[in-house]
Design a protein around this motif. Structure first.
Motif, mmCIF file in Angstrom:
data_model
loop_
_atom_site.group_PDB
_atom_site.id
_atom_site.type_symbol
_atom_site.label_atom_id
_atom_site.label_comp_id
_atom_site.label_asym_id
_atom_site.label_seq_id
_atom_site.Cartn_x
_atom_site.Cartn_y
_atom_site.Cartn_z
ATOM 1 N N LEU A 88 0.716 -1.291 0.033
ATOM 2 C CA LEU A 88 -0.125 -0.005 -0.104
ATOM 3 C C LEU A 88 0.995 1.228 -0.013
ATOM 4 N N LEU A 89 2.083 0.973 1.007
ATOM 5 C CA LEU A 89 2.746 2.433 1.105
ATOM 6 C C LEU A 89 3.548 2.603 -0.306
ATOM 7 N N ALA A 90 4.122 1.574 -0.667
ATOM 8 C CA ALA A 90 4.726 1.528 -2.263
ATOM 9 C C ALA A 90 3.870 2.107 -3.282
ATOM 10 N N VAL A 91 2.815 1.701 -3.522
ATOM 11 C CA VAL A 91 1.799 2.322 -4.576
ATOM 12 C C VAL A 91 1.448 3.647 -4.033
ATOM 13 N N THR A 92 1.002 3.749 -2.971
ATOM 14 C CA THR A 92 0.371 5.019 -2.564
ATOM 15 C C THR A 92 1.057 6.275 -2.835
ATOM 16 N N TYR A 150 -9.709 -5.828 -5.310
ATOM 17 C CA TYR A 150 -10.540 -4.778 -5.954
ATOM 18 C C TYR A 150 -10.804 -3.638 -4.652
ATOM 19 N N GLY A 151 -11.000 -4.487 -3.522
ATOM 20 C CA GLY A 151 -11.112 -3.429 -2.413
ATOM 21 C C GLY A 151 -9.900 -2.665 -2.050
ATOM 22 N N PHE A 152 -8.741 -3.414 -2.095
ATOM 23 C CA PHE A 152 -7.381 -2.797 -2.006
ATOM 24 C C PHE A 152 -7.158 -1.513 -3.086
ATOM 25 N N ALA A 153 -7.382 -2.006 -4.447
ATOM 26 C CA ALA A 153 -7.468 -0.663 -5.090
ATOM 27 C C ALA A 153 -8.261 0.325 -4.638
ATOM 28 N N LEU A 154 -9.226 0.145 -4.240
ATOM 29 C CA LEU A 154 -10.273 1.476 -3.969
ATOM 30 C C LEU A 154 -9.759 2.009 -2.985
ATOM 31 N N ALA A 155 -9.011 1.285 -1.999
ATOM 32 C CA ALA A 155 -8.309 2.019 -0.844
ATOM 33 C C ALA A 155 -7.061 2.873 -1.282
ATOM 34 N N VAL A 156 -6.440 2.408 -2.319
ATOM 35 C CA VAL A 156 -5.200 3.044 -2.625
ATOM 36 C C VAL A 156 -5.477 4.215 -3.306
ATOM 37 N N VAL A 157 -6.684 4.344 -4.290
ATOM 38 C CA VAL A 157 -7.263 5.634 -4.805
ATOM 39 C C VAL A 157 -7.787 6.494 -3.759
ATOM 40 N N ALA A 158 -8.470 6.125 -2.625
ATOM 41 C CA ALA A 158 -8.928 7.130 -1.583
ATOM 42 C C ALA A 158 -7.722 7.657 -0.885
ATOM 43 N N PHE A 159 -6.689 6.984 -0.450
ATOM 44 C CA PHE A 159 -5.649 7.198 0.061
ATOM 45 C C PHE A 159 -4.705 8.176 -0.752
ATOM 46 N N SER A 160 -4.610 7.916 -2.093
ATOM 47 C CA SER A 160 -3.729 8.766 -3.059
ATOM 48 C C SER A 160 -4.641 9.981 -3.050
ATOM 49 N N ILE A 161 -5.888 10.132 -3.282
ATOM 50 C CA ILE A 161 -6.677 11.347 -3.302
ATOM 51 C C ILE A 161 -6.375 12.311 -2.208
ATOM 52 N N VAL A 162 -6.601 11.875 -1.096
ATOM 53 C CA VAL A 162 -6.263 12.331 0.246
ATOM 54 C C VAL A 162 -4.829 13.074 0.455
ATOM 55 N N TYR A 163 -3.943 12.132 0.379
ATOM 56 C CA TYR A 163 -2.599 12.258 0.440
ATOM 57 C C TYR A 163 -2.032 13.248 -0.588
ATOM 58 N N GLY A 164 -2.712 13.255 -1.843
ATOM 59 C CA GLY A 164 -2.322 13.970 -2.923
ATOM 60 C C GLY A 164 -2.566 15.413 -2.892
ATOM 61 N N ALA A 165 -3.704 15.663 -2.004
ATOM 62 C CA ALA A 165 -4.108 17.068 -1.764
ATOM 63 C C ALA A 165 -3.319 17.718 -0.958
#
Lengths: 293, 239
Positions: free
Chosen positions: A39-43, A139-154
């Protein structure tokens, strides 16, 4: 795992412990450390890309793009993480299934949102109901990565935006005087230099991201905190390896894991920081120059 | 000819789908002996065995998934799984949002457990799991309700003195009797209408299938046997 483990009730001391620590459930616990690391490596890179895009958009001279960049940064930063993590994956999941429903079942005549229920045809389910459990987890993991990326991306966008503003104006003016276009100035002068200003803020974000991974459990992903709680809980005689409340020991192991992670990151980030400060017109760059001279 | 082959193919396909209807069974995995994660990391317990048996009888292809108790109903509604078998009592409150099959576990006794037999159950602090009928009951008795996410947390709260007693399903509490001086106190209380399988209100076909299966198991006595196997010889049974 070992042949001696077939009858746990006959085991004592070390051999009991060895068998206990190698049960299928413990293997899943060890595996979940990998999940967190992946998760860390992708996010981290994904969030950096989101942040980069957000910062460039916020600096843009095109009004709608600027508005979008500014809006993204301030909206996401203003909403509590937990609300975001509960909302984004469910919204994305239902949105995707709704779109698939339109494509795959054009003659679906029932309302998709009926009262408190969400209905799409079986072929539009994502992943399909018949898919093996592993696909549901991915699939659940992918959704989690997107959610994390949007938040930390901001957050990253705000750090990068600030770093871009911090690059001395004189540098950019010189580039303009050489006749470079705005895009060239950005690419050749602004972006290479802004990292030195961005790293302290980004390293902060990385540390917070490491510690935020237990939020995965909110999204239904069985992460290290879930397994530590599950394994440490009191086990009565119906389990093969009964024991008392051992949560303290499991959480101590997690504590060590998180401390090691943050220490290692600190070491790496220090090195990156040194490299980026080299030759810069900052206090850190000046210190390096004096040390080298 | 082409049409014929196509029709045959479609028929074959739909028949294949009908034969292997997949049902995703949602559970909590933290409520032994109803449902728990065994040492191999698989869902186990009374509900696992019963659920598998029902699926086999009704020719359903079932997979088990675990979900946090707090979000177990919302995730059913949004379609992440199709049933809830998680020791969930049938209550009027829950029947507003989801449907239940007939009970596969009779209305069970809930009990208080504490370390001190003289504890004040009406005025003290009583721990219960969030969102359960027991928590609702404690709130009505006048005791101070302390809510925790899992059953384990409620037990731990009593052991470390945060709460005076824990109020939960009697069968779930039984394994803890005798550990660190924990003992049953006060009178047992009958709550709820038994435990049933929770389903979306629109899934009437699936509900009929499970109702049919449970009726058969009740009729031939095998449900009672299963209850005795998991909850001891003095378990509540159907007659």
């Amino acid at each position: 795992m070992f042949s001696t483990c077939t009858d746990p009730s006959s085991l004592h001391g070390l051999s009991w412990m060895l068998c206990y620590l190698t049960t299928g459930k413990h293997m899943m616990f060890y595996g979940s450390f990998g999940v967190v690391l992946i998760l860390l490596a992708v996010t981290a890179p994904a969030a950096l890309i989101f942040g980069f895009g957000g910062a460039l958009a916020a600096r843009s001279h095109i009004a709608p793009l600027k508005l979008f960049g500014r809006g993204y940064i301030s909206m996401v930063r203003g909403v509590p993480d937990i609300v975001f993590f509960l909302f984004v994956p469910i919204a994305m999941d239902q949105g995707l299934e709704y779109l698939r429903n339109r494509v795959k079942c054009p003659d679906w005549n029932q309302p998709v949102w009926a009262g408190n229920e969400f209905h799409v045809c079986a072929a539009a389910k994502l992943p399909l109901n018949t898919a093996p459990q592993i696909y549901h987890e991915i699939y659940g993991f992918a959704l989690a990565v997107v959610a994390f990326s949007i938040v930390y991306g901001a957050f990253a966008a705000n750090v990068l935006y600030g770093a871009m503003q911090a690059v001395p104006r004189a540098q950019l003016e010189t580039a303009e005087a050489y006749g470079m276009t705005r895009a060239q100035v950005n690419r050749r002068v602004l972006i290479p230099q802004m990292w030195a200003y961005a790293i302290p803020g980004l390293s902060n974000l990385w540390m917070i991201l490491i510690k935020a991974t237990p939020l995965l459990f909110l999204l239904g992903i069985e992460d290290i905190v879930y397994w530590a709680r599950e394994l440490g809980a009191t086990k009565s005689q119906i389990y093969a390896y009964p024991h008392g409340d051992w949560r303290l020991y499991y959480f101590l192991a997690l504590l060590i894991f998180y401390l090691v992670m943050t220490k290692l990151s600190e070491l790496v980030l220090d090195r990156i920081n040194r490299r980026l400060a080299f030759g810069q017109a900052t206090a850190a760059g000046e210190a390096l120059r004096k040390a080298g001279a | 000819m082409k049409k014929l082959i196509l029709t045959a193919a479609i028929l074959g396909l739909s028949a294949g789908v009908a034969a292997a209807e997949t049902v995703r069974m949602g559970t909590e995995g933290a409520y032994p002996p109803y449902n728990y994660i065994d040492d191999n990391g698989q869902v186990a317990g009374f509900e696992r065995e019963l659920g598998d048996k029902l699926c086999e009888m009704e020719k359903l292809d079932c997979t088990w998934v675990t979900n946090d108790w707090d979000s177990i109903i919302p995730n059913l509604l949004s379609g992440n799984y199709d049933t809830i078998m998680a020791g969930m009592s049938i209550t009027e409150e829950r029947e507003k949002s989801i449907d239940f099959t007939q009970a596969y576990y009779p209305p069970a006794a809930s009990s208080y457990m504490a370390m001190d037999p003289g504890v004040d159950l009406k005025g003290g602090v009583v721990a219960a799991q969030t969102g359960t009928i027991q928590a609702a009951h404690v709130a009505e008795t006048g005791a101070t309700l302390a809510e925790y996410a899992t059953l384990d947390d409620t037990i731990a709260a009593v052991k470390n003195g945060e709460a005076d007693a824990v109020f939960a399903d009697k069968d779930a509490l039984k394994p803890f009797a005798g550990t660190d001086g924990m003992q049953f106190v006060g009178e047992d209380v009958q709550l709820g209408k038994g435990i049933g399988i929770g389903l979306r209100k629109s899934d009437t076909a699936l509900k009929d299938k499970f109702n049919d299966g449970i009726s058969k198991l009740k009729a031939d006595g095998s449900l009672n046997e299963m209850l005795k196997k998991y909850f001891g010889d003095d378990a509540l049974t159907f007659n």
